[in-house]
Motif scaffolding. Structure first.
Motif, PDB file in Angstrom:
ATOM      1  N   SER A 270      42.362 -42.931  -4.101  1.00 58.64           N
ATOM      2  CA  SER A 270      43.595 -43.541  -3.610  1.00 58.64           C
ATOM      3  C   SER A 270      43.762 -43.356  -2.111  1.00 58.64           C
ATOM      4  CB  SER A 270      44.795 -42.963  -4.362  1.00 58.64           C
ATOM      5  OG  SER A 270      44.872 -43.494  -5.662  1.00 58.64           O
TER       6      SER A 270
ATOM      7  N   GLN B  69      46.882 -49.897 -14.233  1.00 58.50           N
ATOM      8  CA  GLN B  69      45.898 -49.725 -13.160  1.00 58.50           C
ATOM      9  C   GLN B  69      44.479 -49.859 -13.700  1.00 58.50           C
ATOM     10  OE1 GLN B  69      43.477 -47.512 -12.199  1.00 58.50           O
ATOM     11  NE2 GLN B  69      43.757 -45.645 -13.426  1.00 58.50           N
TER      12      GLN B  69
ATOM     13  N   SER C  65      52.741 -58.888 -12.009  1.00 57.84           N
ATOM     14  CA  SER C  65      52.456 -57.535 -11.530  1.00 57.84           C
ATOM     15  C   SER C  65      53.405 -57.117 -10.415  1.00 57.84           C
ATOM     16  CB  SER C  65      51.010 -57.444 -11.029  1.00 57.84           C
ATOM     17  OG  SER C  65      50.093 -57.751 -12.051  1.00 57.84           O
TER      18      SER C  65
ATOM     19  N   ASP D 206      48.403 -43.041  -9.762  1.00 57.39           N
ATOM     20  CA  ASP D 206      47.570 -43.784  -8.814  1.00 57.39           C
ATOM     21  C   ASP D 206      47.749 -45.288  -8.932  1.00 57.39           C
ATOM     22  OD1 ASP D 206      45.640 -41.741  -7.391  1.00 57.39           O
ATOM     23  OD2 ASP D 206      45.844 -41.096  -9.466  1.00 57.39           O
ATOM     24  N   ALA D 207      48.461 -45.741  -9.969  1.00 57.32           N
ATOM     25  CA  ALA D 207      48.809 -47.162 -10.048  1.00 57.32           C
ATOM     26  C   ALA D 207      49.575 -47.603  -8.819  1.00 57.32           C
ATOM     27  CB  ALA D 207      49.635 -47.429 -11.309  1.00 57.32           C
TER      28      ALA D 207
ATOM     29  N   GLU E 159      44.385 -54.045  -5.938  1.00 58.28           N
ATOM     30  CA  GLU E 159      43.713 -55.056  -6.751  1.00 58.28           C
ATOM     31  C   GLU E 159      44.423 -56.409  -6.651  1.00 58.28           C
ATOM     32  OE1 GLU E 159      40.862 -54.912  -8.063  1.00 58.28           O
ATOM     33  OE2 GLU E 159      40.477 -52.772  -7.799  1.00 58.28           O
TER      34      GLU E 159
ATOM     35  N   THR F 234      51.836 -46.627 -16.589  1.00 57.06           N
ATOM     36  CA  THR F 234      51.224 -46.902 -15.295  1.00 57.06           C
ATOM     37  C   THR F 234      49.706 -46.841 -15.362  1.00 57.06           C
ATOM     38  OG1 THR F 234      51.673 -44.564 -14.803  1.00 57.06           O
ATOM     39  CG2 THR F 234      53.197 -46.188 -13.914  1.00 57.06           C
TER      40      THR F 234
ATOM     41  N   ILE G 166      46.461 -48.366  -6.583  1.00 57.15           N
ATOM     42  CA  ILE G 166      45.398 -49.226  -7.114  1.00 57.15           C
ATOM     43  C   ILE G 166      45.918 -50.602  -7.487  1.00 57.15           C
ATOM     44  CG2 ILE G 166      43.728 -49.468  -8.995  1.00 57.15           C
ATOM     45  CD1 ILE G 166      43.443 -46.399  -8.952  1.00 57.15           C
ATOM     46  N   VAL G 167      47.112 -50.687  -8.043  1.00 53.59           N
ATOM     47  CA  VAL G 167      47.631 -52.000  -8.452  1.00 53.59           C
ATOM     48  C   VAL G 167      47.841 -52.918  -7.250  1.00 53.59           C
ATOM     49  CG1 VAL G 167      49.601 -53.195  -9.492  1.00 53.59           C
ATOM     50  CG2 VAL G 167      48.558 -51.241 -10.658  1.00 53.59           C
TER      51      VAL G 167
END
Length: 802
Positions: A544, A387, A403, A449-450, A457, A383, A453-454
């Motif tokens: 986050s 991220q 993704s 935190d992915a 983004e 992960t 954040i993913v």
């Protein structure tokens, strides 16, 4: 019906079948199984579609012809909750009368060896197939054949198949007509029906949304050496993910062993010791794997191409040759998700162009149905890696659905308490694995935190609010877990030094397991739950929570926006109170901590200036080289440039020696290394194909060429609806050009400098509002179209030219 039916409907009439396997062999040494069923076709067929999925990896065949060009189907997902069903048009393969549908089935990710510790049977202990062929003869759609108890099973010519260990084929065992009408039934046994709760759950069947894995290209050898009689070492000049295609197998009984690796030792043989992982409990080294072997039948036309494994390699060592290896008979086949390239970059410094291509290759090699960390040693969907790298990947390739598929697995694997596993798809799913270290690592800051954040983004790059809606519960779950961990725990050292907690400590996340700033140069990793990684974890909690507040606002959730803004403010204040001194220094000084504080907006304006100055001091004290680790290296140059330290950013970018990107290239890298000194004195260390440090390439697009998305886009500015073109020349570069094909169209920036002027040409697609910022600070709002600018001198007017 075939076009509108969902995956479960397409396979409603099919039953899970298992190949006959009285006593499974040891992991890594299990054979491929053949499954087949004959059926009749009467009259004309207007269309025919076969749909299939498996526990394991399958290849379908109809009347002896392979179906489709997709590899490693059904792909890698959180199989207990999400299993992809692929469909293929096979109208052209049907014949009147008898037809035969068959499959080759191997362990794959489902029960093959997998991950750092190479454990097997992660999702189950039996392979199985589920398939149905629908035909339309003009009177409606009917099922011509489906998997059931009438299917037959046997082993075949694939005597061993494992994604990590490799594949073995004995062509003497190949019956070329095994899946053709009229084939002998000798040695075939009735397949078994699959029974159990997992088989009964058809709700987990999903349609694929991401591009499939395919054979993308073939590479010819650049050199071949013979370190000893009977052995050839072939260099393909590029580190890749894929396999070898070998068309000259020798006389009957010849056994060739192919060992794949990224480096050769001083004696000219393949070196794989650097790829050996270890058992966390015993520290016993594990085999490197990546070994294929083939036994020839002496039959013209036989070609060895092991499609039930993949390898990360630049070199292959072929042992067992009875003569010289003809370079025209061997090719390296590049295999990865069939992603569409979108980004291009060139500049006057060939070293930076080489860096760009090394990063591109490193990502390609690690985009094999999921974003992996490396294509050889682990091949796991870490992960933290994704991220870190996703914003860069989106500048190189269209990774939206790639993704989103992975995010769906992350959500499936997330624990009920909000923790996110270190890797996804995760063999343990959303529960404990039974492995002490693996369970301990679940929930690490920067990795978990992915979940936030993913999707953020993806929103910035592609502008689909749907991904934010689908991910909102997962995002909330993760931030709530992190905030709860911060509020409920205190690090023992802090409690001893300050028995009464300060008010800000309710937002200070200083307990639990965290990888921290992983792989900082010269800093030993500290994967220890007793270590205090609060300066990292609290920063990510603030980041986050802030992003989640913005997502909540975009989705019209004012209640959530207020809640997570409060957490973000509290974590930011806690980080400042605990780690920032009155003069703007950090109590735990490192390049990484300064970069993170600046990148995440954790510092007040006064402290921002001091922190940026101190970051430059630390770089200079390190010989002008970076000292950041896994989580912050990709943000280093942007932070320097955005705080007015552009010269330092270019100096770090173009530095050599260890640690630096260009030193990797000088030492022979064609992809990005896990360790900065991945090769030292001819000896390799760690993986030579880890893309996370390649996040630096985003700087080439966002600052060298100057193509930038808004940091906090509104619905009318995401996905390049708004873009800033702000090139920042430096580093002795005299020209640069980059482009990104976006949802709106092509965005491009090209500039050059000579003795007379700075010249810039920008291309803006329809539907995009652009602001052009020239190096002297002057701004110009540009409509769609092509626009040209010149700066004759700092005092003359900027002249836009249509």
């Amino acid at each position: 019906m075939m076009e509108t039916a969902g995956p479960a409907q397409l396979l409603d009439a099919a039953q899970w079948i298992e190949p006959v396997e009285a006593s499974p062999r040891e992991p890594g040494n299990r054979p491929g199984f053949l499954l087949r069923r004959s059926f009749e076709v009467d009259g004309d067929v207007l269309s025919a579609v076969v749909s299939a999925t498996a526990h394991g990896i399958y290849e379908l065949f109809l009347n002896g012809t392979r179906v489709g060009d997709e590899e490693l189907t059904p792909g890698f997902t959180a199989y207990r909750k999400r299993l992809q069903v692929h469909s293929f048009d096979v109208t052209h393969l049907l014949v009147p009368g008898e037809n035969v549908l068959g499959a080759i089935l191997t362990d794959g990710w489902f029960r093959g060896r997998h991950g750092f510790e190479r454990r097997a049977d992660g999702f189950g202990t039996r392979t199985a197939l589920l398939a149905a062929l629908h035909v339309d003869d003009g009177d409606g759609t009917r099922i011509a054949v489906a998997t059931d108890g009438s299917w037959m099973s046997r082993t075949g010519h694939i005597t061993r198949a494992d994604l990590m260990d490799g594949q073995a084929v004995d062509f003497r065992l190949l019956n070329e007509g095994w899946c053709s009408p009229g084939a002998s039934s000798d040695a075939w046994t009735a397949a078994s029906l699959g029974l159990g709760d997992l088989y009964q759950d058809r709700n987990r069947l999903v349609a694929p949304i991401a591009p499939p894995v395919r054979r993308i290209e073939e590479l010819r050898p650049v050199s071949t050496t013979t370190p000893r009689p009977g052995t050839a070492v072939v260099d393909f000049g590029q580190n890749i993910n894929g396999w070898i295609r070998l068309s000259e197998l020798g006389p009957e009984g010849t056994r060739l062993v192919l060992t794949h690796g990224e480096w050769v030792d001083d004696d000219g043989f393949i070196s794989t010791d650097h790829l050996r992982a270890f058992d966390f409990a015993t520290h016993e080294l594990l085999p490197a794997g990546q070994v294929d072997d083939v036994i020839s039948a002496g039959r013209d036309g036989d070609v060895f191409e092991p499609r039930h494994t993949t390898h990360g390699f630049q070199y292959v060592q072929v042992d067992g040759l009875r003569g010289d290896l003809d370079p025209d008979t061997i090719r390296a086949v590049v295999v990865h998700s069939d992603l569409e390239p979108v980004g291009e970059f060139e500049c006057s410094d060939p070293r930076l162009q080489a860096l760009h291509e090394a990063v591109r290759w490193s990502f390609r090699d690690n985009a094999c149905d999921i974003p992996t960390d490396c294509p050889q040693r682990e091949r796991s969907g870490f992960t933290g890696d994704w991220q870190v790298f996703l914003p860069t990947a989106a500048l190189l390739y269209d990774v939206e659905t790639f993704s989103e598929k992975w995010l769906a697995d992350l959500r499936a694997d997330q624990s009920v308490d909000g923790r996110v596993p270190t890797v996804t798809p995760n063999p343990a799913g959303d529960g404990p694995s039974g492995n002490a270290f693996e369970d301990l690592a679940t929930g690490s800051a920067g990795w978990g935190d992915a979940a936030v954040i993913v999707p953020w983004e993806l929103w910035r790059a592609y502008g689909d609010l749907g991904v934010l809606r689908r991910s909102l519960p997962s995002m909330c779950g993760w931030v709530d877990y992190a905030a709860r961990s911060a509020a409920e725990g205190r690090h023992p050292d802090r409690a001893a030094a300050r028995p009464s907690p300060a008010p800000h400590e309710q937002f200070l996340w200083d307990t639990g397991f965290h990888f921290g700033e992983w792989l900082e140069p010269g800093v030993p990793p500290r994967p220890d739950p007793a270590a205090d990684h609060g300066i990292v974890a609290t920063a990510f909690l603030a980041r986050s929570a802030r992003l989640l507040a913005r997502v909540s606002a975009l989705l019209g959730r004012a209640d959530l926006e207020a809640r997570y803004s409060g957490i973000a403010d509290g974590a930011r204040s806690a980080w400042q109170a605990e780690y920032v001194t009155a003069d703007g220094r950090l109590t735990e000084e490192s390049q990484a901590n300064y970069v993170r504080g600046l990148a995440f907006g954790l510092l007040d304006p006064f402290h921002t200036v001091r922190a940026a100055d101190r970051l430059v001091d630390l770089i200079e004290a390190n010989g002008g080289r970076l000292g950041t680790g896994f989580l912050s290296t990709g943000q280093l140059l942007q932070v320097l440039a955005d705080t007015g330290r552009l010269a330092t950013a270019y100096s770090v970018l173009t530095s050599t020696g260890v640690p630096s990107w260009l030193e990797m290239l000088d030492r022979g890298a064609t992809t990005i290394w896990e360790w900065w000194d991945g090769v030292d004195g001819g000896t390799a260390r760690g993986s030579l194909n880890h893309y996370s440090k390649g996040a630096v390439v985003s700087f080439l697009y966002t600052h060298v060429a100057g193509i930038r998305l808004p940091e906090n886009p509104a619905p009318d500015s995401a996905a390049y609806c708004a873009v800033t073109i702000a090139p920042q020349p430096g580093g002795g570069i005299t020209w640069a050009r980059a482009s990104v094909r976006t949802r709106r169209g092509r965005v491009a920036s090209a500039w050059s400098i000579d003795d007379e002027a700075f010249r810039l040409e920008v291309e803006i697609p329809d539907g995009t509002a652009a602001t052009v910022v020239l190096p002297d600070g002057r701004r110009h709002v540009s409509e769609p179209g092509t626009h040209r600018f010149r700066i004759y001198s700092p005092t003359e007017e900027v002249r836009p030219q249509q």
